[in-house]
Design an enzyme around this catalytic site. Sequence first.
Site, PDB file in Angstrom:
ATOM      1  N   ARG A  71      -2.757  -1.997  -3.250  1.00  0.00           N
ATOM      2  CA  ARG A  71      -3.892  -1.101  -3.041  1.00  0.00           C
ATOM      3  C   ARG A  71      -3.742   0.034  -4.044  1.00  0.00           C
ATOM      4  NH1 ARG A  71      -4.527   3.825   0.936  1.00  0.00           N
ATOM      5  NH2 ARG A  71      -6.708   4.261   0.542  1.00  0.00           N
ATOM      6  N   ARG A 106      -9.763  17.154   7.149  1.00  0.00           N
ATOM      7  CA  ARG A 106     -10.522  17.562   5.945  1.00  0.00           C
ATOM      8  C   ARG A 106     -11.888  18.111   6.335  1.00  0.00           C
ATOM      9  NH1 ARG A 106      -9.848  11.969   2.879  1.00  0.00           N
ATOM     10  NH2 ARG A 106      -8.015  11.562   4.145  1.00  0.00           N
ATOM     11  N   HIS A 109     -12.453   4.237   0.177  1.00  0.00           N
ATOM     12  CA  HIS A 109     -12.511   3.222   1.242  1.00  0.00           C
ATOM     13  C   HIS A 109     -13.333   2.012   0.796  1.00  0.00           C
ATOM     14  CE1 HIS A 109     -12.295   6.805   4.265  1.00  0.00           C
ATOM     15  NE2 HIS A 109     -11.080   6.308   4.127  1.00  0.00           N
ATOM     16  N   ASN A 162       0.864  -1.179   0.000  1.00  0.00           N
ATOM     17  CA  ASN A 162       0.000   0.000   0.000  1.00  0.00           C
ATOM     18  C   ASN A 162       0.907   1.238   0.000  1.00  0.00           C
ATOM     19  OD1 ASN A 162      -1.718   2.092   0.581  1.00  0.00           O
ATOM     20  ND2 ASN A 162      -2.629   1.148   2.394  1.00  0.00           N
ATOM     21  N   GLU A 199      -8.270  -4.112   5.632  1.00  0.00           N
ATOM     22  CA  GLU A 199      -8.135  -3.882   4.192  1.00  0.00           C
ATOM     23  C   GLU A 199      -7.075  -4.797   3.577  1.00  0.00           C
ATOM     24  OE1 GLU A 199      -8.876   0.572   3.184  1.00  0.00           O
ATOM     25  OE2 GLU A 199      -8.449   0.472   5.320  1.00  0.00           O
TER      26      GLU A 199
END
Length: 397
Positions: free
Chosen positions: A90, A240, A179, A7, A384
Amino acid sequence: MKVLIINCGSSSLKYQLIDSDTEEVLAKGLCERIGIDGRLVYQKAGCDKEITEAPMPTHKEGIQMVLDALTNEKTGAISSLSEIDAIGHRVVHGGEKFACSAIVDTAMIDALEECTELAPLHNPANLIGIHVCQELMPGVPMVGVFDTAFHQTMPEKAYLYGLPYEYYEKYKVRRYGFHGTSHSFVSKELAKFLGIDINHSKLIVCHLGNGASVSAVVDGKCVDTSMGMTPLEGLVMGTRSGNVDPAILEFIAKKENLDLAGVMNVLNKKSGVYGLSKGLSSDFRDLEEASASGNVYATKALDVFCYHVTKTIGAYVAAMNGVDAIAFTAGIGENAPIVREAVVKNLEYLGVKLDEEQNQLRGKNTKISAEDSKVAVCVIPTNEELAICRETVALLK
Ligand code: ADP
């Protein structure tokens, strides 16, 4: 099969080596500060973490160090690289080209390069990871698993923005969602855990980490999600802003004498709970502690965060005309009982009842709603890497 999961971020790289037969993690870790100085964290199953500082001018040196650590005579998890049967990468943005994971080949890399414009901060790093692995481990099959793929089942009414249609036709401006690997994994785990048939279910997954998003999943397929063309849209997040009135951009640019890049930097890096808490922290552990000792800005930040999650759940109940179960996952979703309690408090009208004792548990799949709750609420830890491993094996079989 032994599957290496990679990743790649812009200056970091996380990895895991997983035995897909037992789903056991054989080794894991990360490379940090790539391009700055360089630090490798390596941990073989059952052993302590090893930390090595060494120059990592690019991802190539980082991945080489990972491979050296994995095959180290004393502490390695494998004796030679030939034991690695496959690599799962990923990839953040697959645009409209990838509605599911795909085997890495030239056509796939070309298509991915075309999507780079949509994720300029993420996709280039993912591509570097793919190129470096091809170079260092030629012939090992690789699979790309996309953050956006799970959301490709959204209907047009959910993914189109209220903008001139030509922008979608010409530039592919639309909601993609992110996601996806987590939303897919958690929705499947949720259905399995509750013993419900995913093909006849209405589920909501709240992935609440540094980045946060909610998705609505009907019969195992995503029908809406809160992140948009980029991961900036939707919930209030760590740093964010999530949704804001777009006119604020121009207003702030004038007031603060910022150009567009400056305003975007504020929205991405200085907003969210970090901005609301006046720069105290983006980490919920800090915010909870500060709020408990009377910091009003930390309290405001937590309130705003939770309120937005509740509102989004409400919207998705309307979008799906009902809901059978809700899952909380990721760093905050799995570890912050206070957040879960605040989020579900206003879902009483749906017949949601929290079991306060169960809500304190963590670390494994847990039902946190009371037995007589009309909608089941669960904590489902995401994984994940395992999801990427499963996808990789499934595609290569
Ligand atoms: P990402 O993968 O998006 O970086 P994670 O899913 O790992 O994020 O979530 C990280 C966040 O989880 C942290 O910033 C912190 O806010 C939150 N978190 C982690 N542990 C706890 C905890 N024990 N209590 C409250 N929040 C936590």
